[in-house]
Design an enzyme around this catalytic site. Structure first.
Site, PDB file in Angstrom:
ATOM      1  N   ALA A  16       0.803  -1.235   0.000  1.00 59.15           N
ATOM      2  CA  ALA A  16       0.000   0.000   0.000  1.00 59.15           C
ATOM      3  C   ALA A  16       0.837   1.286   0.000  1.00 59.15           C
ATOM      4  CB  ALA A  16      -0.981  -0.036   1.174  1.00 59.15           C
ATOM      5  N   ARG A  55      -5.283  -0.023  -9.141  1.00 57.70           N
ATOM      6  CA  ARG A  55      -5.633  -0.954  -8.054  1.00 57.70           C
ATOM      7  C   ARG A  55      -6.626  -0.254  -7.113  1.00 57.70           C
ATOM      8  NH1 ARG A  55      -1.049  -4.400  -5.430  1.00 57.70           N
ATOM      9  NH2 ARG A  55      -2.773  -5.878  -5.382  1.00 57.70           N
ATOM     10  N   ASP A 203      -4.005  -2.619   3.823  1.00 57.04           N
ATOM     11  CA  ASP A 203      -4.171  -1.848   2.583  1.00 57.04           C
ATOM     12  C   ASP A 203      -5.179  -0.730   2.745  1.00 57.04           C
ATOM     13  OD1 ASP A 203      -3.136  -4.649   1.700  1.00 57.04           O
ATOM     14  OD2 ASP A 203      -2.632  -3.178   0.139  1.00 57.04           O
ATOM     15  N   ASN A 213      -6.688  -6.355   4.090  1.00 56.33           N
ATOM     16  CA  ASN A 213      -5.283  -6.730   3.854  1.00 56.33           C
ATOM     17  C   ASN A 213      -5.280  -7.953   2.950  1.00 56.33           C
ATOM     18  OD1 ASN A 213      -2.446  -6.284   4.349  1.00 56.33           O
ATOM     19  ND2 ASN A 213      -2.450  -8.157   5.558  1.00 56.33           N
ATOM     20  N   LYS A 214      -4.098  -8.416   2.629  1.00 53.68           N
ATOM     21  CA  LYS A 214      -3.936  -9.523   1.684  1.00 53.68           C
ATOM     22  C   LYS A 214      -4.854 -10.697   2.016  1.00 53.68           C
ATOM     23  CE  LYS A 214      -1.927  -9.617  -1.280  1.00 53.68           C
ATOM     24  NZ  LYS A 214      -2.552  -9.287  -2.596  1.00 53.68           N
TER      25      LYS A 214
HETATM   26  O1  MRU Z   1      -1.121  -7.181  -3.534  1.00 53.49           O
HETATM   27  P1  MRU Z   1      -0.029  -6.553  -2.724  1.00 53.49           P
HETATM   28  O2  MRU Z   1       1.256  -7.298  -2.785  1.00 53.49           O
HETATM   29  O3  MRU Z   1       0.125  -5.079  -3.049  1.00 53.49           O
HETATM   30  O4  MRU Z   1      -0.559  -6.629  -1.233  1.00 53.49           O
HETATM   31  C1  MRU Z   1       0.222  -6.076  -0.205  1.00 53.49           C
HETATM   32  C2  MRU Z   1      -0.376  -6.307   1.135  1.00 53.49           C
HETATM   33  O5  MRU Z   1      -1.451  -6.834   1.274  1.00 53.49           O
HETATM   34  C3  MRU Z   1       0.378  -5.771   2.308  1.00 53.49           C
HETATM   35  O6  MRU Z   1       0.111  -6.566   3.437  1.00 53.49           O
HETATM   36  C4  MRU Z   1      -0.100  -4.354   2.622  1.00 53.49           C
HETATM   37  O7  MRU Z   1      -0.041  -3.537   1.480  1.00 53.49           O
HETATM   38  C5  MRU Z   1       0.673  -3.738   3.689  1.00 53.49           C
HETATM   39  S1  MRU Z   1       2.208  -3.091   3.031  1.00 53.49           S
HETATM   40  C6  MRU Z   1       3.160  -2.424   4.101  1.00 53.49           C
END
Ligand code: MRU
Length: 312
Positions: A16, A55, A203, A213-214
């Site tokens: 993020a 995104r 995120d 989050n992921k």
């Molecule tokens: O799809 P991504 O790789 O952008 O997802 C990232 C994540 O979900 C991270 O956990 C989140 O952005 C926190 S980053 C410090």
């Protein structure tokens, strides 16, 4: 600027905070390299639309674009070069602000980790995701430096393997002991008493403390609650979106199903197998023990603690 948008879309730049920073530099390029016959503000809006479309879930992208818009609006009278220079100055400031936030988050979060703790994390939240020390990754590194950490459990993070490809690399570089596990191992690890704490990034955090989050984070939070394991979220204030009341309003990115049916370009499912690919999930605030921000540790009720942290 199309290259920056493309890099964000295909996850060459991801995480993020890093997405927000890449977009703020992308806007500089969009204004500076745009068609000379087009006024600077129009160039800005064209670049902003393209970058915003890459995104949908990480709010840092919209946050960075909105800050840049007010800078562009006040500098556009000076022409394209002056606008680009003002945007570049903003991008540098945001990068510096992120580095400072990461350090503070790491410092505050490390205090939550007790000597010998086995910390489980998910996805990638270290320097590769923020341009600074990282969020959850920064907490883990600072806890290790302070001697507060036993080892890290790293979920591989299907389908794009940010855990095994990025987090395992970062931890290895930093000399922090870790073990990689399949995402589905979390229940077994917790049932065996092998996880003392969960620390993940975010995120987008809604005004009520719900956390996007992921994908897989929600399952980890449910398991943590079941097993009495504290579940911490580490994120800068720029990841909190006061305009999103609850997690139900957060748009969850759905990516190409081929990322599920193929691993590193190789098919792992029968030809034509239908698949769904949700990139993120939402963890309800009630499962979050605390949120670590540069403004301090936020506790429930999050409506109140978040509003206080964001008060100018
Ligand atoms: O799809 P991504 O790789 O952008 O997802 C990232 C994540 O979900 C991270 O956990 C989140 O952005 C926190 S980053 C410090």
């Amino acid at each position: 600027m199309e290259d920056v948008a493309d890099a964000i879309r295909r996850l060459a730049v991801r995480g993020a905070p890093a997405i927000g920073l890449a977009a703020s530099y992308g806007l500089v390029v969009g204004v500076r390299a745009g068609d000379p016959s087009v006024p600077p503000l129009e160039r800005f809006e064209r670049a902003a639309r393209l970058l915003q479309s890459t995104r949908p879930t990480a709010v840092n992208l919209r946050w960075a674009i909105e800050l840049a818009r007010s800078v562009a609006e006040t500098s556009a009278d000076g022409g394209a070069e002056a606008t680009a220079a003002a945007l570049l100055e903003l991008a540098e400031r945001l990068a510096e602000r992120q580095r400072a936030a990461d350090l503070r988050i790491a410092e505050i979060g490390a205090e939550l980790v007790e000597p010998g703790d086995r910390v489980l994390t998910h996805c990638n939240t270290g320097p590769l995701a923020t341009g600074g020390a990282g969020t959850a990754g920064g907490v883990i590194a600072a806890a290790w430096d302070a001697g507060h950490l036993g080892q890290v459990w790293v979920g591989e993070t299907r389908p794009l393997l940010q855990g095994s490809r990025l987090t395992a690399w970062e931890l290895g570089q930093a000399g922090i002991p870790f073990r990689l596990v399949t995402d589905a191992s979390v229940g077994t690890l917790m049932a065996r008493g092998l996880v003392d704490r969960v620390v993940v990034g975010a995120d987008r955090i809604a005004a009520n403390g719900d956390v996007a989050n992921k994908i897989g984070t929600y399952s980890i939070a449910v398991l943590a609650s079941r097993h009495g394991v504290p579940f911490y979220v580490a994120a800068p204030l720029s990841t909190i979106d006061p305009a999103t009341a609850t997690g139900a309003e957060i748009e969850i990115e759905e990516r190409d199903p081929s990322e599920v049916t193929h691993v590193l370009g190789r098919a792992v499912a029968p030809d034509g197998a239908p698949a769904a690919n949700f990139a993120f999930d939402v963890t309800p605030a009630e499962l979050v023990t605390a949120i670590v921000t540069e403004a301090g540790l936020l506790h429930p009720p999050y409506e109140t603690s978040i509003a206080e942290a964001l008060r100018p």
